[in-house]
Motif scaffolding. Structure first.
Motif, mmCIF file in Angstrom:
data_model
loop_
_atom_site.group_PDB
_atom_site.id
_atom_site.type_symbol
_atom_site.label_atom_id
_atom_site.label_comp_id
_atom_site.label_asym_id
_atom_site.label_seq_id
_atom_site.Cartn_x
_atom_site.Cartn_y
_atom_site.Cartn_z
ATOM 1 N N ALA A 90 -0.484 2.465 -2.865
ATOM 2 C CA ALA A 90 -1.009 2.016 -4.127
ATOM 3 C C ALA A 90 -0.079 1.520 -5.028
ATOM 4 O O ALA A 90 1.088 1.947 -5.276
ATOM 5 C CB ALA A 90 -1.800 3.171 -4.907
ATOM 6 N N VAL A 91 -0.258 0.265 -5.562
ATOM 7 C CA VAL A 91 0.511 -0.436 -6.558
ATOM 8 C C VAL A 91 -0.357 -0.902 -7.597
ATOM 9 O O VAL A 91 -1.327 -1.903 -7.347
ATOM 10 C CB VAL A 91 1.204 -1.539 -5.825
ATOM 11 C CG1 VAL A 91 2.196 -2.082 -7.151
ATOM 12 C CG2 VAL A 91 2.208 -1.141 -4.911
ATOM 13 N N GLY A 92 -0.369 -0.362 -8.830
ATOM 14 C CA GLY A 92 -1.092 -0.757 -9.868
ATOM 15 C C GLY A 92 -2.497 -0.542 -9.428
ATOM 16 O O GLY A 92 -3.013 0.478 -8.910
ATOM 17 N N ASP A 93 -3.445 -1.378 -9.614
ATOM 18 C CA ASP A 93 -4.895 -1.348 -9.251
ATOM 19 C C ASP A 93 -5.259 -1.775 -7.562
ATOM 20 O O ASP A 93 -6.105 -1.744 -7.393
ATOM 21 C CB ASP A 93 -5.737 -2.103 -10.246
ATOM 22 C CG ASP A 93 -5.684 -1.602 -11.529
ATOM 23 O OD1 ASP A 93 -5.635 -0.248 -11.691
ATOM 24 O OD2 ASP A 93 -6.104 -2.340 -12.378
ATOM 25 N N PHE A 94 -4.161 -1.930 -6.812
ATOM 26 C CA PHE A 94 -4.264 -2.408 -5.415
ATOM 27 C C PHE A 94 -3.982 -1.268 -4.646
ATOM 28 O O PHE A 94 -3.109 -0.582 -4.986
ATOM 29 C CB PHE A 94 -3.295 -3.771 -5.254
ATOM 30 C CG PHE A 94 -3.968 -4.905 -5.918
ATOM 31 C CD1 PHE A 94 -4.776 -5.752 -5.014
ATOM 32 C CD2 PHE A 94 -3.476 -5.400 -7.130
ATOM 33 C CE1 PHE A 94 -5.478 -6.788 -5.802
ATOM 34 C CE2 PHE A 94 -3.913 -6.528 -7.554
ATOM 35 C CZ PHE A 94 -4.995 -7.321 -6.856
ATOM 36 N N LEU A 95 -4.586 -1.190 -3.521
ATOM 37 C CA LEU A 95 -4.232 -0.292 -2.231
ATOM 38 C C LEU A 95 -4.201 -1.312 -1.236
ATOM 39 O O LEU A 95 -4.969 -1.784 -0.745
ATOM 40 C CB LEU A 95 -5.611 0.579 -2.235
ATOM 41 C CG LEU A 95 -5.269 1.836 -1.273
ATOM 42 C CD1 LEU A 95 -4.064 2.846 -1.625
ATOM 43 C CD2 LEU A 95 -6.507 2.568 -0.893
ATOM 44 N N ALA A 107 -8.941 8.663 -0.146
ATOM 45 C CA ALA A 107 -7.697 9.422 -0.777
ATOM 46 C C ALA A 107 -7.272 8.939 -1.860
ATOM 47 O O ALA A 107 -6.356 9.540 -2.510
ATOM 48 C CB ALA A 107 -6.772 9.448 0.611
ATOM 49 N N ASN A 108 -7.548 7.474 -2.296
ATOM 50 C CA ASN A 108 -7.086 6.917 -3.530
ATOM 51 C C ASN A 108 -8.312 6.703 -4.388
ATOM 52 O O ASN A 108 -8.329 6.063 -5.148
ATOM 53 C CB ASN A 108 -6.463 5.627 -3.532
ATOM 54 C CG ASN A 108 -5.640 5.321 -4.559
ATOM 55 O OD1 ASN A 108 -4.942 6.112 -5.015
ATOM 56 N ND2 ASN A 108 -6.065 4.041 -4.686
ATOM 57 N N ASN A 109 -9.463 7.647 -4.413
ATOM 58 C CA ASN A 109 -10.709 7.669 -4.978
ATOM 59 C C ASN A 109 -11.466 6.164 -4.895
ATOM 60 O O ASN A 109 -11.706 5.689 -6.117
ATOM 61 C CB ASN A 109 -10.417 7.909 -6.395
ATOM 62 C CG ASN A 109 -9.967 9.430 -6.431
ATOM 63 O OD1 ASN A 109 -10.581 10.461 -5.933
ATOM 64 N ND2 ASN A 109 -8.917 9.831 -7.147
ATOM 65 N N MET A 110 -11.477 5.447 -3.947
ATOM 66 C CA MET A 110 -12.043 4.319 -3.702
ATOM 67 C C MET A 110 -13.094 4.284 -2.451
ATOM 68 O O MET A 110 -12.831 5.484 -1.755
ATOM 69 C CB MET A 110 -10.999 3.294 -3.307
ATOM 70 C CG MET A 110 -9.912 2.878 -4.567
ATOM 71 S SD MET A 110 -8.756 1.532 -3.888
ATOM 72 C CE MET A 110 -8.253 0.994 -5.523
ATOM 73 N N ASN A 111 -13.586 3.200 -2.459
ATOM 74 C CA ASN A 111 -14.609 3.336 -1.279
ATOM 75 C C ASN A 111 -14.881 1.776 -0.713
ATOM 76 O O ASN A 111 -14.066 1.012 -1.453
ATOM 77 C CB ASN A 111 -16.024 3.707 -1.402
ATOM 78 C CG ASN A 111 -16.664 3.152 -2.855
ATOM 79 O OD1 ASN A 111 -16.583 1.952 -2.711
ATOM 80 N ND2 ASN A 111 -17.252 3.786 -3.711
ATOM 81 N N PHE A 112 -15.706 1.606 0.375
ATOM 82 C CA PHE A 112 -15.809 0.284 0.654
ATOM 83 C C PHE A 112 -16.099 -1.103 -0.573
ATOM 84 O O PHE A 112 -15.826 -2.002 -0.107
ATOM 85 C CB PHE A 112 -16.743 -0.099 1.738
ATOM 86 C CG PHE A 112 -16.290 0.640 3.107
ATOM 87 C CD1 PHE A 112 -15.049 0.312 3.784
ATOM 88 C CD2 PHE A 112 -16.950 1.808 3.644
ATOM 89 C CE1 PHE A 112 -14.863 0.981 4.893
ATOM 90 C CE2 PHE A 112 -16.677 2.429 4.784
ATOM 91 C CZ PHE A 112 -15.639 1.896 5.412
ATOM 92 N N VAL A 128 -7.146 -3.237 5.502
ATOM 93 C CA VAL A 128 -7.911 -3.514 4.247
ATOM 94 C C VAL A 128 -7.044 -3.579 3.125
ATOM 95 O O VAL A 128 -6.306 -2.635 3.162
ATOM 96 C CB VAL A 128 -9.192 -2.782 3.907
ATOM 97 C CG1 VAL A 128 -9.964 -2.564 5.182
ATOM 98 C CG2 VAL A 128 -8.936 -1.430 3.484
ATOM 99 N N LEU A 129 -7.412 -4.360 2.172
ATOM 100 C CA LEU A 129 -6.800 -4.385 0.808
ATOM 101 C C LEU A 129 -7.832 -4.260 -0.226
ATOM 102 O O LEU A 129 -9.015 -4.864 -0.208
ATOM 103 C CB LEU A 129 -6.075 -5.899 0.514
ATOM 104 C CG LEU A 129 -5.706 -6.165 -0.846
ATOM 105 C CD1 LEU A 129 -4.658 -5.093 -1.085
ATOM 106 C CD2 LEU A 129 -5.275 -7.561 -0.887
ATOM 107 N N ALA A 130 -7.681 -3.181 -0.933
ATOM 108 C CA ALA A 130 -8.764 -2.844 -2.107
ATOM 109 C C ALA A 130 -8.019 -2.862 -3.442
ATOM 110 O O ALA A 130 -6.899 -2.937 -3.650
ATOM 111 C CB ALA A 130 -9.127 -1.301 -1.880
#
Length: 125
Positions: free
Chosen positions: A22-27, A64-69, A121-123
């Motif tokens: 994770a970097v800033g708002d990107f995963l 694991a980084n509180n994100m989803n699809f 993926v890039l989130a």
């Protein structure tokens, strides 16, 4: 500042890399293949099951980084056989029912551990 993301709900890295960073708002997620995270066993059978396992692993890394699809903005699919494209696409589409991300699909000669599909993926939050 970068933060390494790790979860036991996705396969351990098979080399010197992180499951995600994770970097800033990107995963930035490493490619996932069909490894069962509970047993660490590789599945090289039918492409449908491989793809289902891959997408479940991707989902675990995102979680694991509180994100989803819905956070995914770009994906890359690697296939050893473009004849599998329709099957992979059918399973993949179940994860991205609305506003699907940008995507590339690439045919490759081989993938780690003898699998037939890998998805990275890039989130963005």
């Amino acid at each position: 500042m970068k933060k390494v993301i790790h979860t036991d709900n996705a396969p351990k890295a098979v080399g010197p890399y992180s499951q995600a960073v994770a970097v800033g708002d990107f995963l930035f997620c490493s490619g996932q293949i069909s490894i069962d995270p509970k047993t660490n066993e590789v599945f090289t059978g039918d492409i449908k099951t491989q793809t289902e396992m891959v997408m479940k692993n991707v989902e675990a890394v995102l979680a694991a980084n509180n994100m989803n699809f819905s956070n995914v903005v770009k994906t890359t699919i690697f296939l050893t056989n473009m004849a599998d494209f329709a099957t992979v696409n059918e399973i993949y589409a179940k994860a991205f029912t609305q506003a699907p991300p940008a995507r590339s699909t690439v045919a490759v000669a081989a993938l780690p551990k003898g699998v037939n599909v890998e998805v990275e993926v890039l989130a963005h939050r």
